[in-house]
Every structure is written in structure tokens, then in C-alpha cells.
Design an enzyme around this catalytic site. Structure first.
Site, short mmCIF file in Angstrom:
data_model
loop_
_atom_site.label_atom_id
_atom_site.label_comp_id
_atom_site.label_asym_id
_atom_site.label_seq_id
_atom_site.Cartn_x
_atom_site.Cartn_y
_atom_site.Cartn_z
CG HIS A 1 -5.56 -2.76 0.53
ND1 HIS A 1 -4.94 -2.29 -0.61
CD2 HIS A 1 -4.96 -2.10 1.57
CE1 HIS A 1 -4.01 -1.40 -0.28
NE2 HIS A 1 -4.01 -1.27 1.02
CB SER B 1 -0.96 -0.05 1.19
OG SER B 1 -2.00 0.89 1.04
#
Length: 276
Positions: free
Chosen positions: A255, A103
Site C-alpha cells: 500500500h 490512500s
């Protein structure tokens, strides 16, 4: 097999940097793990045991997260965080390394690869942040208010750790007490919200296309098909802009790929590192 495991702190760029270092004497390669926003070394807990069987592993808590310092004098820009990670590797005597960034950590990895490409053998970007612009000027100005950190705290409390986890994980059954408390722990300390305020203010935009296109480091992009935070189209765009990139998509995955698919992620990482 048990490997030597060092936990430590280094004072770098005026802030305390916490790290965990797993030594594998049979390997000459070191992977450096850089976590994402609102996270810490904890997010790699399922990946580290697999990686340390093959490589030396250095996992870093980016300020103001995890066990690292939360100084309000530190410049919380991606560039400065990247420089801090580089400084840590130099202090630990690591001459070259492989980056694994998740991320926001992916964006910091790209900053490192751009600034000092000779240090980075390869980069693995796990659902990397990309193409985010800087915060609006009005929000940056508001962040200078003395009690703005309380607004940050209230905003995060409103969304809540559980709700955030449900947003980043595709398979909801993976959310257990260990995961919940691991991601909640950093926010029990008041000082982190002052650090987050500085991050909001100091964070420059993500690297633009013209800079990404200058990066020649071999990159492996691993993405969750159901990523709600950094959607797959960002991964496809990064693959297009990075000169030497490969994209792998994991189905039924959100994610938080290091938590959701550690074995698959490790398998792709190892194949990429060992490949020509």
C-alpha cells in the site's frame, strides 16, 4: 542541487495547516502532495527529492495529522479538508496544480477535482481510497461520549505502529528505525485522538459512482499489486468509473507505494505529467 524550502503554518477554516513548499524556479508547474490516513508529509520523504528536480512541490499535513492543528471545532470531513487544501494553494498564490494523493489523500484529491476542476491540471492517485461508506450511525453516536477519544487511542495502541507498517509494506526489510519513529511521532501527542474522534464522526462516505463519473480530470492510478489496505480491485473499479483514467500496477508492492517504489512512482508520474 539545493532548492528553496519553506516550512510554514496557515490558519485556514479555523485550524492550523502545516505545509512544506519546495520551489523550483525553472518550473511553472506545481504538484500538491496529500497524504493518507494516520500519516503526514513524512510519507513522501523519498518522493519529494525526485519531484523537486522537475517541479515546485507543496506537501500538506491534513488536520489532525502531522504538524497541523488538532482543533475539536474543525469539521474533519473530506469536503472541508479539500476546501482547506484549495484555500492554502490560493494563499500561496498557486493558480493551478497537479494533485498527488495517497490512500485517503487520493479521495480528497478526487473531491478537489470534482469541486473545482479548473484548478486541477492532472491527478495522480496512489492506492486511493474508494467506495468506503460513512461510519455506522451507532459509532457516530458513541463518538459524542466525552472520553471516546481514549477508546480510539486504545484501539490504535492495540494494533501498534509496527503491525500497521507490516500491513502496508510488502517488502518488510524496508521497515527501519527512521520509518518506525516517523510514523509513530504524531501519536505521541494526546490531542490527535480527539481530532481522530471528530474525523470518525465527520467523515462522509467516499465519492459515489455517479459523482466519480462526472470527473473529467486526467487521472493516473498507481497501485501496489499486493496492497492489503486498498486492494487492487478498488483501483480497477476507479479506472472504470473515472472518465479519463489510466491504471499502472506495481508488482511486489504493498500500500505504501511512495516509500516502497519512489523511483518507479516518480517515473510514471513524470511521464504522465509531461504527456499530452
Amino acid at each position: 542541487m539545493e532548492y528553496p524550502h519553506y516550512k510554514g503554518h496557515k490558519l485556514i477554516n479555523g485550524n492550523d495547516l502545516y505545509y512544506e513548499y519546495y520551489k523550483n524556479e525553472s518550473s511553472s508547474r506545481t504538484v500538491v502532495l496529500i497524504h493518507g490516513f494516520l500519516s503526514s508529509t513524512f510519507s513522501f520523504r523519498r518522493l519529494v527529492p525526485l519531484l523537486q528536480e522537475e517541479y515546485n512541490v507543496l506537501s500538506v499535513d491534513l488536520p489532525p495529522f502531522g504538524n497541523s492543528g488538532k482543533s475539536t471545532q474543525f469539521v474533519y470531513s473530506y469536503e472541508n479538508m479539500a476546501k482547506s487544501v484549495i484555500a492554502l494553494t490560493q494563499q500561496l498564490g498557486i493558480e493551478q496544480f497537479i494533485l498527488i494523493g495517497h490512500s485517503m489523500g487520493g479521495q480528497i484529491s478526487l473531491n478537489i477535482a470534482y469541486m473545482q476542476p479548473e484548478l486541477v491540471e492532472k491527478a495522480i492517485l496512489l492506492c486511493s481510497s474508494g467506495y468506503l461508506e460513512r461510519s455506522k450511525q451507532s459509532l457516530i453516536l458513541l463518538s459524542h461520549l466525552p472520553f471516546f477519544h481514549l477508546f480510539v487511542k486504545r484501539h490504535l495502541a492495540k494494533s501498534g505502529v509496527l503491525k500497521n507498517l507490516q500491513n502496508v509494506v510488502y517488502r518488510q526489510e524496508l521497515i527501519d528505525e527512521e520509518m518506525f519513529h516517523g510514523y509513530m511521532k504524531p501519536f505521541l501527542e494526546e490531542q490527535i485522538f480527539k481530532g481522530l474522534t471528530r474525523l470518525l464522526r465527520d467523515r462522509e462516505g467516499d465519492l459515489p459512482e455517479n459523482v466519480l463519473q462526472k470527473i473529467e480530470t486526467p487521472c493516473l492510478l498507481i497501485w501496489g499489486e499486493q496492497d492489503k489496505v486498498v486492494p487492487l480491485h478498488i483501483g480497477k473499479r476507479l479506472k472504470k468509473d473515472l472518465k479519463n483514467a489510466k491504471l499502472v500496477v506495481l508488482q511486489e508492492t504493498g500500500h505504501l507505494v511512495p516509500e516502497e517504489r519512489p523511483e518507479e512512482v516518480f517515473s510514471h508520474i513524470k511521464e504522465f505529467i509531461e504527456g499530452a
